[in-house]
Scaffold this motif. Structure first.
Motif, PDB file in Angstrom:
ATOM      1  N   GLY A  73       0.804  -1.217   0.000  1.00  0.00           N
ATOM      2  CA  GLY A  73       0.000   0.000   0.000  1.00  0.00           C
ATOM      3  C   GLY A  73       0.835   1.264   0.000  1.00  0.00           C
ATOM      4  N   LEU A  74       1.815   1.331   0.889  1.00  0.00           N
ATOM      5  CA  LEU A  74       2.663   2.522   0.949  1.00  0.00           C
ATOM      6  C   LEU A  74       3.446   2.714  -0.346  1.00  0.00           C
ATOM      7  N   HIS A  75       3.985   1.635  -0.868  1.00  0.00           N
ATOM      8  CA  HIS A  75       4.786   1.706  -2.101  1.00  0.00           C
ATOM      9  C   HIS A  75       3.946   2.179  -3.289  1.00  0.00           C
ATOM     10  N   ASN A  76       2.792   1.583  -3.482  1.00  0.00           N
ATOM     11  CA  ASN A  76       1.997   1.873  -4.675  1.00  0.00           C
ATOM     12  C   ASN A  76       1.188   3.161  -4.579  1.00  0.00           C
ATOM     13  N   LEU A  77       0.877   3.607  -3.383  1.00  0.00           N
ATOM     14  CA  LEU A  77       0.087   4.822  -3.226  1.00  0.00           C
ATOM     15  C   LEU A  77       0.929   6.010  -2.791  1.00  0.00           C
ATOM     16  N   ARG A  78       2.234   5.899  -2.963  1.00  0.00           N
ATOM     17  CA  ARG A  78       3.143   6.951  -2.487  1.00  0.00           C
ATOM     18  C   ARG A  78       2.820   8.323  -3.081  1.00  0.00           C
ATOM     19  N   ASP A  79       2.408   8.397  -4.340  1.00  0.00           N
ATOM     20  CA  ASP A  79       2.093   9.694  -4.935  1.00  0.00           C
ATOM     21  C   ASP A  79       0.826  10.291  -4.334  1.00  0.00           C
ATOM     22  N   ARG A  80      -0.140   9.453  -4.015  1.00  0.00           N
ATOM     23  CA  ARG A  80      -1.381   9.944  -3.384  1.00  0.00           C
ATOM     24  C   ARG A  80      -1.135  10.334  -1.923  1.00  0.00           C
ATOM     25  N   ILE A  81      -0.245   9.611  -1.271  1.00  0.00           N
ATOM     26  CA  ILE A  81       0.070   9.918   0.136  1.00  0.00           C
ATOM     27  C   ILE A  81       0.866  11.212   0.226  1.00  0.00           C
ATOM     28  N   GLY A  82       1.833  11.373  -0.646  1.00  0.00           N
ATOM     29  CA  GLY A  82       2.662  12.575  -0.648  1.00  0.00           C
ATOM     30  C   GLY A  82       3.832  12.471   0.313  1.00  0.00           C
ATOM     31  N   THR A  83       4.397  13.617   0.644  1.00  0.00           N
ATOM     32  CA  THR A  83       5.539  13.703   1.552  1.00  0.00           C
ATOM     33  C   THR A  83       5.239  14.736   2.632  1.00  0.00           C
ATOM     34  N   HIS A  84       6.078  14.756   3.638  1.00  0.00           N
ATOM     35  CA  HIS A  84       5.974  15.751   4.710  1.00  0.00           C
ATOM     36  C   HIS A  84       4.575  15.788   5.326  1.00  0.00           C
ATOM     37  N   CYS A  85       4.057  14.644   5.686  1.00  0.00           N
ATOM     38  CA  CYS A  85       2.718  14.626   6.283  1.00  0.00           C
ATOM     39  C   CYS A  85       2.636  13.532   7.348  1.00  0.00           C
ATOM     40  N   LYS A  86       1.523  13.546   8.066  1.00  0.00           N
ATOM     41  CA  LYS A  86       1.242  12.510   9.061  1.00  0.00           C
ATOM     42  C   LYS A  86       0.222  11.551   8.465  1.00  0.00           C
ATOM     43  N   LEU A  87       0.387  10.273   8.770  1.00  0.00           N
ATOM     44  CA  LEU A  87      -0.504   9.258   8.225  1.00  0.00           C
ATOM     45  C   LEU A  87      -0.751   8.195   9.287  1.00  0.00           C
ATOM     46  N   LEU A  88      -2.011   7.836   9.468  1.00  0.00           N
ATOM     47  CA  LEU A  88      -2.385   6.796  10.411  1.00  0.00           C
ATOM     48  C   LEU A  88      -2.614   5.495   9.654  1.00  0.00           C
ATOM     49  N   MET A  89      -1.785   4.496   9.945  1.00  0.00           N
ATOM     50  CA  MET A  89      -1.926   3.176   9.336  1.00  0.00           C
ATOM     51  C   MET A  89      -2.836   2.345  10.234  1.00  0.00           C
ATOM     52  N   ARG A  90      -3.807   1.652   9.624  1.00  0.00           N
ATOM     53  CA  ARG A  90      -4.748   0.820  10.380  1.00  0.00           C
ATOM     54  C   ARG A  90      -4.626  -0.623   9.893  1.00  0.00           C
ATOM     55  N   THR A  91      -4.383  -1.527  10.809  1.00  0.00           N
ATOM     56  CA  THR A  91      -4.277  -2.949  10.492  1.00  0.00           C
ATOM     57  C   THR A  91      -5.089  -3.743  11.503  1.00  0.00           C
ATOM     58  N   ASP A  92      -5.622  -4.872  11.054  1.00  0.00           N
ATOM     59  CA  ASP A  92      -6.358  -5.721  11.995  1.00  0.00           C
ATOM     60  C   ASP A  92      -5.475  -6.857  12.515  1.00  0.00           C
ATOM     61  N   SER A  93      -4.163  -6.643  12.470  1.00  0.00           N
ATOM     62  CA  SER A  93      -3.206  -7.609  13.006  1.00  0.00           C
ATOM     63  C   SER A  93      -2.453  -6.976  14.176  1.00  0.00           C
ATOM     64  N   LYS A  94      -2.733  -7.442  15.379  1.00  0.00           N
ATOM     65  CA  LYS A  94      -2.018  -6.929  16.558  1.00  0.00           C
ATOM     66  C   LYS A  94      -0.541  -7.298  16.498  1.00  0.00           C
ATOM     67  N   HIS A  95      -0.237  -8.438  15.878  1.00  0.00           N
ATOM     68  CA  HIS A  95       1.151  -8.876  15.747  1.00  0.00           C
ATOM     69  C   HIS A  95       1.940  -7.870  14.899  1.00  0.00           C
ATOM     70  N   VAL A  96       1.374  -7.448  13.790  1.00  0.00           N
ATOM     71  CA  VAL A  96       2.043  -6.480  12.914  1.00  0.00           C
ATOM     72  C   VAL A  96       2.096  -5.103  13.581  1.00  0.00           C
ATOM     73  N   GLU A  97       1.019  -4.722  14.247  1.00  0.00           N
ATOM     74  CA  GLU A  97       1.014  -3.447  14.965  1.00  0.00           C
ATOM     75  C   GLU A  97       2.166  -3.422  15.976  1.00  0.00           C
ATOM     76  N   ALA A  98       2.320  -4.490  16.747  1.00  0.00           N
ATOM     77  CA  ALA A  98       3.386  -4.555  17.754  1.00  0.00           C
ATOM     78  C   ALA A  98       4.767  -4.520  17.105  1.00  0.00           C
ATOM     79  N   ALA A  99       4.947  -5.229  15.999  1.00  0.00           N
ATOM     80  CA  ALA A  99       6.252  -5.245  15.321  1.00  0.00           C
ATOM     81  C   ALA A  99       6.642  -3.846  14.857  1.00  0.00           C
ATOM     82  N   ILE A 100       5.683  -3.106  14.313  1.00  0.00           N
ATOM     83  CA  ILE A 100       5.992  -1.758  13.833  1.00  0.00           C
ATOM     84  C   ILE A 100       6.185  -0.798  15.006  1.00  0.00           C
ATOM     85  N   LEU A 101       5.340  -0.887  16.016  1.00  0.00           N
ATOM     86  CA  LEU A 101       5.510  -0.009  17.179  1.00  0.00           C
ATOM     87  C   LEU A 101       6.853  -0.240  17.873  1.00  0.00           C
ATOM     88  N   ASN A 102       7.245  -1.500  18.019  1.00  0.00           N
ATOM     89  CA  ASN A 102       8.496  -1.841  18.691  1.00  0.00           C
ATOM     90  C   ASN A 102       9.711  -1.750  17.772  1.00  0.00           C
TER      91      ASN A 102
END
Length: 184
Positions: A73-102
């Motif tokens: 998602g991040l790779h393919n939508l990079r032009d729509r996301i842009g730069t210099h901004c804040k973005l909230l990623m939402r996942t329904d995997s607590k395992h992935v959430e923990a891996a990224i947070l840690n």
């Protein structure tokens, strides 16, 4: 000064096995401001990888697909996301959430995804946040990850209504690609 407010812009991710081995059909789903990605997981990523931890073959599982959806998602939508901004990623995997947070996980494939996401944020000058979203509230990314399996009109109709309300165009991002996870 620290800014702890969550971003208003949200991107939703999902990975789905869509059945049991050996006949499963894993897919990735992403939804961001009216644009969705729905793609099958390539066959070479559906079987096994060799663990860096103990050198034994491991089966890919749902957590790897959930993390891969974030990268795609991040790779393919990079032009729509842009730069210099804040973005909230939402996942329904607590395992992935923990891996990224840690910024750490013993799983080598997940760690490759975490590194890729962190370097992506640095290169694009993004402030990424991640929060778990219950599967029931991850409707559009979940629908995109199951697009080829069933009547998908219900989630698409709901997504179109949201787009009309927010002034977005509802569209599919065609021909998404998977970046090289070893190159940032």
């Amino acid at each position: 000064m620290l800014d702890s407010t969550l971003p208003e812009r949200q991107i939703f991710f999902d990975g789905a096995t869509n059945g049991a081995r050996p006949s499963w059909r894993p897919r990735l789903g992403v939804y961001f401001e009216g644009t969705y990605i729905s793609m099958p997981v390539p066959p070479h990523m559906c079987h096994v990888f060799v663990s860096d931890i103990d050198g034994t073959p491991k089966d890919f599982a749902i957590a790897q697909f959930e993390a891969l959806a974030i990268v795609v998602g991040l790779h393919n939508l990079r032009d729509r996301i842009g730069t210099h901004c804040k973005l909230l990623m939402r996942t329904d995997s607590k395992h992935v959430e923990a891996a990224i947070l840690n910024k750490s996980t013993p799983d080598p494939f997940l760690m490759a995804c975490v590194r890729w996401v962190m370097m992506y944020a640095v290169r694009r000058r993004l402030r990424l946040h991640i929060l778990y979203v219950h599967t029931d509230d991850n409707t559009f990314a979940d629908g995109a990850s199951r697009l080829s399996l069933n009547g998908h009109n219900e989630w698409m109709q709901e997504a179109r209504r949201e787009c009309v309300q927010r002034g977005w165009e509802f569209r599919e991002h065609l021909n998404p690609t998977i970046p090289d996870l070893t190159r940032w």
